[in-house]
Motif scaffolding. Structure first.
Motif, mmCIF file in Angstrom:
data_model
loop_
_atom_site.group_PDB
_atom_site.id
_atom_site.type_symbol
_atom_site.label_atom_id
_atom_site.label_comp_id
_atom_site.label_asym_id
_atom_site.label_seq_id
_atom_site.Cartn_x
_atom_site.Cartn_y
_atom_site.Cartn_z
ATOM 1 N N THR A 105 -9.002 15.345 4.668
ATOM 2 C CA THR A 105 -9.239 14.488 5.822
ATOM 3 C C THR A 105 -8.498 13.183 5.591
ATOM 4 O O THR A 105 -8.290 12.772 4.448
ATOM 5 C CB THR A 105 -10.736 14.207 6.006
ATOM 6 N N PRO A 106 -8.088 12.519 6.655
ATOM 7 C CA PRO A 106 -7.380 11.246 6.486
ATOM 8 C C PRO A 106 -8.251 10.225 5.749
ATOM 9 O O PRO A 106 -9.457 10.179 5.941
ATOM 10 C CB PRO A 106 -7.113 10.789 7.915
ATOM 11 N N ILE A 107 -7.614 9.432 4.915
ATOM 12 C CA ILE A 107 -8.319 8.403 4.149
ATOM 13 C C ILE A 107 -8.031 7.054 4.790
ATOM 14 O O ILE A 107 -6.863 6.701 4.974
ATOM 15 C CB ILE A 107 -7.844 8.399 2.680
ATOM 16 N N PRO A 108 -9.084 6.295 5.147
ATOM 17 C CA PRO A 108 -8.843 4.950 5.689
ATOM 18 C C PRO A 108 -8.033 4.106 4.701
ATOM 19 O O PRO A 108 -8.138 4.283 3.490
ATOM 20 C CB PRO A 108 -10.246 4.379 5.873
ATOM 21 N N GLN A 109 -7.240 3.169 5.204
ATOM 22 C CA GLN A 109 -6.315 2.395 4.371
ATOM 23 C C GLN A 109 -7.016 1.701 3.206
ATOM 24 O O GLN A 109 -6.521 1.719 2.091
ATOM 25 C CB GLN A 109 -5.556 1.367 5.218
ATOM 26 N N GLY A 110 -8.165 1.071 3.439
ATOM 27 C CA GLY A 110 -8.877 0.392 2.350
ATOM 28 C C GLY A 110 -9.258 1.355 1.240
ATOM 29 O O GLY A 110 -9.163 1.035 0.059
ATOM 30 N N ASP A 111 -9.685 2.556 1.635
ATOM 31 C CA ASP A 111 -10.034 3.574 0.647
ATOM 32 C C ASP A 111 -8.788 4.112 -0.048
ATOM 33 O O ASP A 111 -8.838 4.495 -1.213
ATOM 34 C CB ASP A 111 -10.795 4.720 1.311
ATOM 35 N N ALA A 112 -7.682 4.152 0.670
ATOM 36 C CA ALA A 112 -6.431 4.631 0.076
ATOM 37 C C ALA A 112 -5.989 3.700 -1.046
ATOM 38 O O ALA A 112 -5.506 4.155 -2.086
ATOM 39 C CB ALA A 112 -5.344 4.753 1.141
ATOM 40 N N ASP A 113 -6.152 2.399 -0.850
ATOM 41 C CA ASP A 113 -5.797 1.436 -1.899
ATOM 42 C C ASP A 113 -6.678 1.629 -3.126
ATOM 43 O O ASP A 113 -6.194 1.615 -4.261
ATOM 44 C CB ASP A 113 -5.929 0.002 -1.385
#
Length: 70
Positions: A6-14
């Motif tokens: 599932t796509p990862i929100p940008q903050g979580d991606a960092d």
């Protein structure tokens, strides 16, 4: 069976990228050692979940587990 990603929100991606860097650093930058360590950790956690699920099932069957009904 693996689930589709599932796509990862940008903050979580960092945070994920930081965790990847930490895992690699813990294994001296060796990608194979990092993957090996992560697979072993995952297998351990899967075994723990299986044991906990058995415990909850036995407790529920014996009437020792009472679900929260709000």
């Amino acid at each position: 069976m693996p689930q589709s990603p599932t796509p990862i929100p940008q903050g979580d991606a960092d945070a994920l990228e930081e965790s990847v860097d930490q895992a690699l650093a813990a294994c001296g930058g060796d990608a194979r050692a990092t993957i090996r360590a992560l697979i072993l950790a995952n297998e351990y956690l899967e075994a723990e979940v299986a044991e906990l699920m058995k415990s909850v099932s036995h407790a529920y069957a014996r009437g020792r587990f009472h679900p929260y009904n709000g």
